[in-house]
Design an enzyme around this catalytic site. Structure first.
Site, PDB file in Angstrom:
ATOM      1  N   LYS A  98       0.878  -1.162   0.000  1.00 21.80           N
ATOM      2  CA  LYS A  98       0.000   0.000   0.000  1.00 21.80           C
ATOM      3  C   LYS A  98       0.922   1.220   0.000  1.00 21.80           C
ATOM      4  O   LYS A  98       1.914   1.258   0.729  1.00 21.80           O
ATOM      5  CB  LYS A  98      -0.840  -0.028   1.278  1.00 21.80           C
ATOM      6  CG  LYS A  98      -1.683   1.210   1.489  1.00 21.80           C
ATOM      7  CD  LYS A  98      -3.043   1.021   0.872  1.00 21.80           C
ATOM      8  CE  LYS A  98      -3.820   2.335   0.899  1.00 21.80           C
ATOM      9  NZ  LYS A  98      -4.774   2.441  -0.214  1.00 21.80           N
ATOM     10  N   LYS A 145      17.836  10.203   0.591  1.00 18.29           N
ATOM     11  CA  LYS A 145      17.846  11.209   1.656  1.00 18.29           C
ATOM     12  C   LYS A 145      18.742  12.396   1.319  1.00 18.29           C
ATOM     13  O   LYS A 145      19.833  12.229   0.788  1.00 18.29           O
ATOM     14  CB  LYS A 145      18.327  10.559   2.956  1.00 18.29           C
ATOM     15  CG  LYS A 145      17.424   9.430   3.408  1.00 18.29           C
ATOM     16  CD  LYS A 145      18.100   8.527   4.427  1.00 18.29           C
ATOM     17  CE  LYS A 145      17.202   7.323   4.704  1.00 18.29           C
ATOM     18  NZ  LYS A 145      17.899   6.263   5.459  1.00 18.29           N
ATOM     19  N   GLU A 183      13.866   1.183   9.826  1.00 18.16           N
ATOM     20  CA  GLU A 183      13.196   2.284   9.128  1.00 18.16           C
ATOM     21  C   GLU A 183      11.682   2.107   9.146  1.00 18.16           C
ATOM     22  O   GLU A 183      11.173   1.015   8.868  1.00 18.16           O
ATOM     23  CB  GLU A 183      13.678   2.345   7.673  1.00 18.16           C
ATOM     24  CG  GLU A 183      15.159   2.665   7.557  1.00 18.16           C
ATOM     25  CD  GLU A 183      15.604   2.973   6.122  1.00 18.16           C
ATOM     26  OE1 GLU A 183      16.615   3.670   5.970  1.00 18.16           O
ATOM     27  OE2 GLU A 183      14.953   2.514   5.160  1.00 18.16           O
ATOM     28  N   ASN A 219      18.404  -1.723   8.116  1.00 18.95           N
ATOM     29  CA  ASN A 219      19.753  -1.660   7.569  1.00 18.95           C
ATOM     30  C   ASN A 219      20.726  -2.196   8.610  1.00 18.95           C
ATOM     31  O   ASN A 219      20.772  -1.695   9.728  1.00 18.95           O
ATOM     32  CB  ASN A 219      20.114  -0.235   7.182  1.00 18.95           C
ATOM     33  CG  ASN A 219      19.310   0.226   5.982  1.00 18.95           C
ATOM     34  OD1 ASN A 219      19.162  -0.508   5.002  1.00 18.95           O
ATOM     35  ND2 ASN A 219      18.746   1.414   6.058  1.00 18.95           N
ATOM     36  N   ARG A 238      23.919  -2.087   9.256  1.00 22.50           N
ATOM     37  CA  ARG A 238      25.247  -1.456   9.135  1.00 22.50           C
ATOM     38  C   ARG A 238      25.199  -0.064   9.736  1.00 22.50           C
ATOM     39  O   ARG A 238      24.127   0.408  10.090  1.00 22.50           O
ATOM     40  CB  ARG A 238      25.608  -1.342   7.655  1.00 22.50           C
ATOM     41  CG  ARG A 238      24.475  -0.631   6.899  1.00 22.50           C
ATOM     42  CD  ARG A 238      24.839  -0.173   5.535  1.00 22.50           C
ATOM     43  NE  ARG A 238      23.668   0.134   4.731  1.00 22.50           N
ATOM     44  CZ  ARG A 238      23.002   1.278   4.755  1.00 22.50           C
ATOM     45  NH1 ARG A 238      23.375   2.256   5.554  1.00 22.50           N
ATOM     46  NH2 ARG A 238      21.946   1.465   3.981  1.00 22.50           N
ATOM     47  N   ARG A 261      23.419  16.677   3.484  1.00 24.07           N
ATOM     48  CA  ARG A 261      24.334  15.929   2.625  1.00 24.07           C
ATOM     49  C   ARG A 261      24.803  16.845   1.501  1.00 24.07           C
ATOM     50  O   ARG A 261      23.982  17.335   0.719  1.00 24.07           O
ATOM     51  CB  ARG A 261      23.635  14.715   2.019  1.00 24.07           C
ATOM     52  CG  ARG A 261      23.231  13.690   3.036  1.00 24.07           C
ATOM     53  CD  ARG A 261      22.814  12.414   2.339  1.00 24.07           C
ATOM     54  NE  ARG A 261      22.274  11.463   3.298  1.00 24.07           N
ATOM     55  CZ  ARG A 261      22.132  10.165   3.061  1.00 24.07           C
ATOM     56  NH1 ARG A 261      22.491   9.676   1.883  1.00 24.07           N
ATOM     57  NH2 ARG A 261      21.632   9.349   3.968  1.00 24.07           N
TER      58      ARG A 261
HETATM   59  P1  ADP Z   1      15.483   1.680  -0.353  1.00 21.96           P
HETATM   60  O1  ADP Z   1      15.970   0.482   0.386  1.00 21.96           O
HETATM   61  O2  ADP Z   1      15.591   1.547  -1.847  1.00 21.96           O
HETATM   62  O3  ADP Z   1      16.014   2.972   0.168  1.00 21.96           O
HETATM   63  P2  ADP Z   1      13.044   1.897   1.180  1.00 21.96           P
HETATM   64  O4  ADP Z   1      12.168   0.720   1.351  1.00 21.96           O
HETATM   65  O5  ADP Z   1      13.920   2.272   2.324  1.00 21.96           O
HETATM   66  O6  ADP Z   1      13.905   1.700  -0.148  1.00 21.96           O
HETATM   67  O7  ADP Z   1      12.155   3.160   0.761  1.00 21.96           O
HETATM   68  C1  ADP Z   1      12.753   4.395   0.421  1.00 21.96           C
HETATM   69  C2  ADP Z   1      11.722   5.494   0.413  1.00 21.96           C
HETATM   70  O8  ADP Z   1      10.646   5.205  -0.479  1.00 21.96           O
HETATM   71  C3  ADP Z   1      11.045   5.732   1.747  1.00 21.96           C
HETATM   72  O9  ADP Z   1      11.791   6.564   2.590  1.00 21.96           O
HETATM   73  C4  ADP Z   1       9.729   6.380   1.301  1.00 21.96           C
HETATM   74  O10 ADP Z   1       9.925   7.735   0.995  1.00 21.96           O
HETATM   75  C5  ADP Z   1       9.401   5.649   0.023  1.00 21.96           C
HETATM   76  N1  ADP Z   1       8.511   4.471   0.277  1.00 21.96           N
HETATM   77  C6  ADP Z   1       8.868   3.176   0.376  1.00 21.96           C
HETATM   78  N2  ADP Z   1       7.786   2.382   0.612  1.00 21.96           N
HETATM   79  C7  ADP Z   1       6.703   3.195   0.672  1.00 21.96           C
HETATM   80  C8  ADP Z   1       5.294   2.984   0.894  1.00 21.96           C
HETATM   81  N3  ADP Z   1       4.764   1.773   1.102  1.00 21.96           N
HETATM   82  N4  ADP Z   1       4.497   4.082   0.898  1.00 21.96           N
HETATM   83  C9  ADP Z   1       5.002   5.315   0.703  1.00 21.96           C
HETATM   84  N5  ADP Z   1       6.295   5.583   0.468  1.00 21.96           N
HETATM   85  C10 ADP Z   1       7.160   4.537   0.461  1.00 21.96           C
END
Ligand code: ADP
Length: 448
Positions: A201, A237, A275, A290, A292, A336
């Site tokens: 979702k 980020k 996260e 993560n 690390r 950053r």
């Molecule tokens: P990655 O490992 O590629 O960094 P993440 O799963 O940590 O991917 O997701 C990175 C970003 O993508 C999150 O910080 C958020 O902004 C967006 N995101 C990921 N999943 C969702 C979700 N289910 N709904 C809304 N935004 C999402």
């Protein structure tokens, strides 16, 4: 304690690790590609070994080359930093087989969290809330459409091997599903060699809030509070801070408990980050863990006054942790600084730095491996520096950051400094009124 640590990384994080090792009286070995010969991590390590040509696959990602460097220098531990081999379970396993301590969790723990679907399943079992979505991998478009209809659009298609925002597509309606599915798969295949896809979702207008945790070898896990990483561009980020302007004491207690549960469920050892996405009603959902040290760890170091690399090394050497959670005593923000042109769609801007003047002064920290005359190579990540400010309040911290950005001068290449300078003037940012879509509407003013 370890006698000699080899740092299987480059750039600012390699230098960051060397600093702590020196303070702990541990010898250091730097490894470098031919593109990084002039980098500061090479200069400041006790020993340095060239491990190959610029391409990371032939140098920083080459397990045989790194193990050869370990052997000839007689290092007894390896610190992987972040990126490269930091979450590579096979590398951790090779280290283990050779009796070299991998400073991080065990290969089994990395595997459990490295695959996002497995991680989600583990979290569901541990009672940690996760984003509603498909039950594991989705096999084809037809199944994907059925699941998406069930959970309701918008949905997000994600790669199980995902990282760095790759292999992710938001789908707002069924007619766009197939196109997004295809492009997510293609990107996942080319980035990770794994086109396993799942669906979640799409949480609308969420914040990205993560918890730093640390676990020792005796089953104890504590949290070190949150970092708000909501300011992102293309899921990457740009700025992180602690405390989150969205945080309440109640939410921190609940999320902190969930983060500890996440870590404890796999007897986590080392520093790690859990996260979460948080919606506007303050419902939170586990996204990934993560295993690390993270780029943004200085934010936590500044607000709780602890050296996280030191804690990481101590835990790896078998020291027990203190056993209590840590809470922010200050406010800290990290910007950053990337070698990118913010006025040209953040296009990478490698090249020679002709002039360099670091921001300085009370409450200002700069973590960087660059200097005047340094050439930013085009082969690696474009982050060249992290500017971290800390102050008693968020408001004072923003004021300090404006001042620090004004005196931070990098000439010869483009950097994201002008973007951050404008961000510090943005009323929504100042008010703490933002979600992960902030950059979609942020308009950068060009200089006159
Ligand atoms: P990655 O490992 O590629 O960094 P993440 O799963 O940590 O991917 O997701 C990175 C970003 O993508 C999150 O910080 C958020 O902004 C967006 N995101 C990921 N999943 C969702 C979700 N289910 N709904 C809304 N935004 C999402």
């Amino acid at each position: 304690m370890f006698n000699k640590i080899l740092i299987a990384n480059r750039g600012e994080i390699a230098l960051r690790i060397i600093r702590t090792c020196k303070e702990m009286d541990i010898l250091t070995v730097a490894v470098y590609s031919t593109a990084d010969k002039e980098s500061l991590h090479v200069r400041f390590a006790d020993e340095a070994v060239c491990i190959g040509p610029p391409a990371s696959t032939d140098s920083y990602l080459s397990i045989p080359k790194i193990m050869a460097a370990v052997e000839i220098t007689n290092a007894d531990a390896v610190h992987p930093g972040y990126g490269f081999l930091a979450e590579n379970a096979d590398f951790a396993e090779v280290c283990q087989q050779y009796g070299i301590k991998f400073i991080g969790p065990t290969p089994g723990m990395i595997r459990k969290m490295g695959d996002k679907i497995t991680a989600k399943e583990t979290m569901i079992k541990a009672g940690v809330p996760v984003v509603p979505g498909s039950d594991g991998l989705v096999k084809d478009v037809i199944q994907g459409k059925i699941i998406s209809k069930e959970i309701g659009y918008p949905v997000i298609i994600k790669a199980t091997a995902g990282g760095g925002g790759k292999g992710m597509r938001i789908v707002t309606e069924e007619s766009k599903f197939e196109e997004m599915w295809d492009s997510a798969r293609r990107e996942a295949k080319s980035s990770f060699g794994n086109d396993g896809i799942y669906i979640e979702k799409y949480v609308v207008e969420p914040r990205h809030i993560e918890f730093q945790i640390i676990g020792d070898q005796y089953g104890k896990v504590v949290h070190l509070s949150e970092r708000d990483c909501t300011i992102q561009r293309r899921h990457q980020k740009l700025l992180e801070e602690c405390p989150s302007p969205f945080m309440t004491e109640e939410l921190r207690t609940k999320m902190g408990e969930a983060a500890i549960k996440a870590g404890s469920s796999i007897n986590y050892e080392g520093v790690g980050t859990v996260e979460f996405l948080v919606d506007k009603y303050r419902n939170f959902y586990f996204m990934e863990m993560n295993t690390r040290i993270q780029v943004e760890h200085p934010v936590t170091e500044e607000v709780i006054d602890l050296d996280l690399i030191k804690e990481q090394i101590k835990v790896a050497a078998g020291d027990p942790i203190s056993g209590h959670n840590y809470f922010p005593q200050m406010h800290a923000i990290e910007c950053r600084i990337n070698a990118e042109d913010p006025y040209n769609n953040f296009r990478p801007s490698p090249g020679k730095i002709n002039g360099f003047h670091s921001a300085k002064g009370h409450g200002v920290r700069v973590d960087t491996h660059v200097y005047a005359g340094y050439v930013v190579p085009p082969y690696y990540d474009s982050m060249i520096s992290k500017l971290i400010c800390r102050a008693q309040t968020r408001e004072e911290c923003i004021t300090k950051m404006r001042r620090a950005l004004d005196e931070f001068i990098i000439e010869g290449i483009h950097t994201t400094i002008p973007f951050h300078r404008q961000l510090m003037e943005n009323q929504d940012f100042i008010d703490g009124n933002f979600n992960t879509g902030f950059m979609d509407t942020f308009v950068l003013k060009k200089p006159e």
